[in-house]
Design a protein around this motif. Structure first.
Motif, PDB file in Angstrom:
ATOM      1  N   THR A   1     -26.597 -37.112  -9.318  1.00  0.00           N
ATOM      2  CA  THR A   1     -26.097 -37.169  -8.105  1.00  0.00           C
ATOM      3  C   THR A   1     -27.230 -36.127  -7.530  1.00  0.00           C
ATOM      4  OG1 THR A   1     -24.546 -35.954  -8.024  1.00  0.00           O
ATOM      5  CG2 THR A   1     -23.662 -38.005  -7.685  1.00  0.00           C
ATOM      6  N   THR A   2     -28.194 -34.888  -7.871  1.00  0.00           N
ATOM      7  CA  THR A   2     -28.775 -34.060  -7.573  1.00  0.00           C
ATOM      8  C   THR A   2     -29.651 -33.760  -7.640  1.00  0.00           C
ATOM      9  OG1 THR A   2     -28.304 -32.577  -9.634  1.00  0.00           O
ATOM     10  CG2 THR A   2     -26.953 -32.792  -7.893  1.00  0.00           C
TER      11      THR A   2
ATOM     12  N   SER B   1     -37.071 -28.059 -11.327  1.00  0.00           N
ATOM     13  CA  SER B   1     -35.605 -28.338 -11.221  1.00  0.00           C
ATOM     14  C   SER B   1     -34.690 -27.413 -11.941  1.00  0.00           C
ATOM     15  CB  SER B   1     -34.807 -29.285 -11.038  1.00  0.00           C
ATOM     16  OG  SER B   1     -36.368 -30.217  -9.669  1.00  0.00           O
TER      17      SER B   1
ATOM     18  N   SER C   1     -35.546 -30.347  -6.916  1.00  0.00           N
ATOM     19  CA  SER C   1     -33.742 -31.102  -6.641  1.00  0.00           C
ATOM     20  C   SER C   1     -32.800 -29.960  -6.636  1.00  0.00           C
ATOM     21  CB  SER C   1     -33.814 -31.552  -7.419  1.00  0.00           C
ATOM     22  OG  SER C   1     -34.869 -33.164  -7.600  1.00  0.00           O
ATOM     23  N   GLU C   2     -31.988 -30.323  -6.290  1.00  0.00           N
ATOM     24  CA  GLU C   2     -31.171 -28.852  -5.680  1.00  0.00           C
ATOM     25  C   GLU C   2     -30.228 -29.007  -7.087  1.00  0.00           C
ATOM     26  OE1 GLU C   2     -26.508 -29.051  -3.652  1.00  0.00           O
ATOM     27  OE2 GLU C   2     -27.411 -30.880  -4.167  1.00  0.00           O
ATOM     28  N   ASN C   3     -29.968 -29.645  -8.044  1.00  0.00           N
ATOM     29  CA  ASN C   3     -29.465 -28.631  -8.979  1.00  0.00           C
ATOM     30  C   ASN C   3     -28.513 -27.999  -9.408  1.00  0.00           C
ATOM     31  OD1 ASN C   3     -29.129 -28.655 -12.046  1.00  0.00           O
ATOM     32  ND2 ASN C   3     -31.151 -27.275 -12.277  1.00  0.00           N
ATOM     33  N   ARG C   4     -26.810 -28.675  -8.592  1.00  0.00           N
ATOM     34  CA  ARG C   4     -25.588 -27.748  -9.477  1.00  0.00           C
ATOM     35  C   ARG C   4     -25.342 -27.466 -10.665  1.00  0.00           C
ATOM     36  NH1 ARG C   4     -22.012 -29.957  -7.153  1.00  0.00           N
ATOM     37  NH2 ARG C   4     -22.493 -31.957  -7.460  1.00  0.00           N
TER      38      ARG C   4
ATOM     39  N   TYR D   1     -17.959 -36.906  -4.898  1.00  0.00           N
ATOM     40  CA  TYR D   1     -19.082 -37.713  -4.231  1.00  0.00           C
ATOM     41  C   TYR D   1     -18.218 -38.929  -3.469  1.00  0.00           C
ATOM     42  CZ  TYR D   1     -22.672 -40.932  -4.768  1.00  0.00           C
ATOM     43  OH  TYR D   1     -24.042 -41.972  -4.347  1.00  0.00           O
TER      44      TYR D   1
END
Length: 401
Positions: free
Chosen positions: A100-101, A168, A362-365, A391
């Motif tokens: 999702t990220t 990332s 990428s954001e990578n939470r 989501y």
């Protein structure tokens, strides 16, 4: 109103399933796996039709489907029993967060994600809707002879994908041909992030023996050394050699046999590498008869390439392909080339595009520390449920229904 399992053959609903799903939003389809002679029930939004079995494995069952909203043919993966064991729940959580990220042209794109379950007590299924690609690389490698242009382009795209992951903060850790997909335009994408980890956590850790399919497992992993993102470079080197030879380069039967296969080709490592090992591993490596490295011209011979496709002006030759493989397959990870060095190698540099090689991170939470948290199976289930709900709250899962 509640609807039970859909009986595909009779065209009506039956009451054999104890699970309930919201009426008018989801429907159920029985998917038959002809290889394993098994079946799985898919509970999916009505926007997805004409489901066809693609493959099944330890991590889930995958079908192709028509998305009636976008007009695309897509792939839908049903995560395989993600809450049966702590290990599978942790893997499902990791894959969901990363899918999702992470955003890059050479990494599979998540199009949708959902669960048909309406509360944490019912929660037992997670579905991932992704781009549909025509083939996985394993099929391609073992069915087709690839010309230099295609070999080079595939290697470049693999390297672009792992560079983006590394930038990332992620190490993939399970690169192999079956985790890489391609389409008829030779576009390549990496998938399956169930074993990925945060770089800044893992470089000081030792990798579980379960990580990285054995054939593509780097020496530092086999011998229990701390590892870095260069484990992914070793895997790419193994895959590139396999694309040329049409067979696995190091087909070890177990951990010890894997090491034996490696040194029989690459030669016994020098004392600089052995001195990094723990006492028992160093003792074992020294106890083996010294092996001399085989010339790479024998390991990846000219006759395995399509010689007529060589282009010396673009450095698309067997010599440069072997040189890249040699740089990626250094037993000592300190001597192994970096992903940046590989991307600047003559064999792949002709494809270099700044927006692909150095795409924004990428954001990578994903919180790498969670891999080492002592959580119960129920706690992992709650974490995954929260992420799926997050989501669904921010995406139009049902096209406004």
């Amino acid at each position: 109103m509640e609807i039970d399992a859909y009986d595909v053959q009779n065209g009506n609903f039956n009451s054999q399933s104890s699970r309930s799903i919201p009426a008018g939003v989801f429907y159920q389809v029985i998917i038959k796996d002809p290889i394993a002679n098994a079946q799985s029930i898919f509970t999916i939004p009505k926007r997805y039709t004409n489901l066809q079995f693609l493959n099944a494995g330890a991590q889930g069952t995958v079908v192709s489907a028509n998305d009636m909203v976008t007009g695309q043919r897509v792939a839908i993966k049903k995560m395989q029993q993600p809450f049966v064991m702590t290990m599978s729940a942790k893997r499902a959580y990791r894959e969901f967060i990363l899918l999702t990220t992470i955003r890059h042209p050479n990494i599979i794109r998540l199009l949708n994600a959902f669960t048909p379950d309406r509360n944490i007590n019912e929660f037992g299924e997670v579905y991932l809707v992704m781009e549909l690609m025509n083939h996985n690389l394993h099929e391609v490698v073992h069915r087709l002879r690839l010309d230099h242009k295609t070999l080079s382009f595939f290697a470049y795209q693999m390297l672009c994908a792992i560079k983006h992951l590394h930038n990332s903060g992620i190490i993939h850790r399970d690169l192999k041909p079956s985790n890489i997909v391609v389409n008829d335009r030779c576009v390549l994408k990496v998938l399956d992030f169930g074993l990925a980890r945060k770089k800044n956590v893992d470089t000081a850790m030792r990798m579980s023996e379960y990580v990285v399919t054995r054939y593509y497992r780097a020496p530092e992993v086999i011998l229990g050394l701390p590892y870095s993102e260069k484990v992914d470079i070793w895997s790419v080197g193994c895959i590139l050699a396999e694309m040329v030879n049409h067979q696995v380069l190091f087909p070890g039967k177990d951990r010890i046999d894997q090491w034996t296969k490696i040194i029989n080709i690459m030669g016994t490592p020098d004392e600089g590498f052995i001195s990094q090992l723990g006492q028992s591993a160093a003792l074992y490596v020294r106890s083996l008869r010294e092996a001399v490295a085989r010339p790479l011209e024998e390991v990846v011979p000219n006759e395995h390439f399509l010689t007529e496709t060589e282009n010396p002006r673009a450095n698309l030759t067997a010599h440069y392909a072997r040189d890249l493989i040699a740089r990626m397959l250094k037993i000592n990870h300190l001597e192994r080339c970096s992903v940046e060095e590989a991307l600047n190698h003559p064999y792949v540099k002709l494809w270099f595009k700044e927006e692909e090689v150095n795409a924004p991170s990428s954001e990578n939470r994903y919180d790498g520390e969670i891999d080492f948290a002592e959580k119960t199976l129920q706690e992992w289930k709650e974490l995954i449920y929260q992420e799926v709900m997050r989501y669904q709250a921010t995406h139009d899962i049902f096209n406004g229904v």
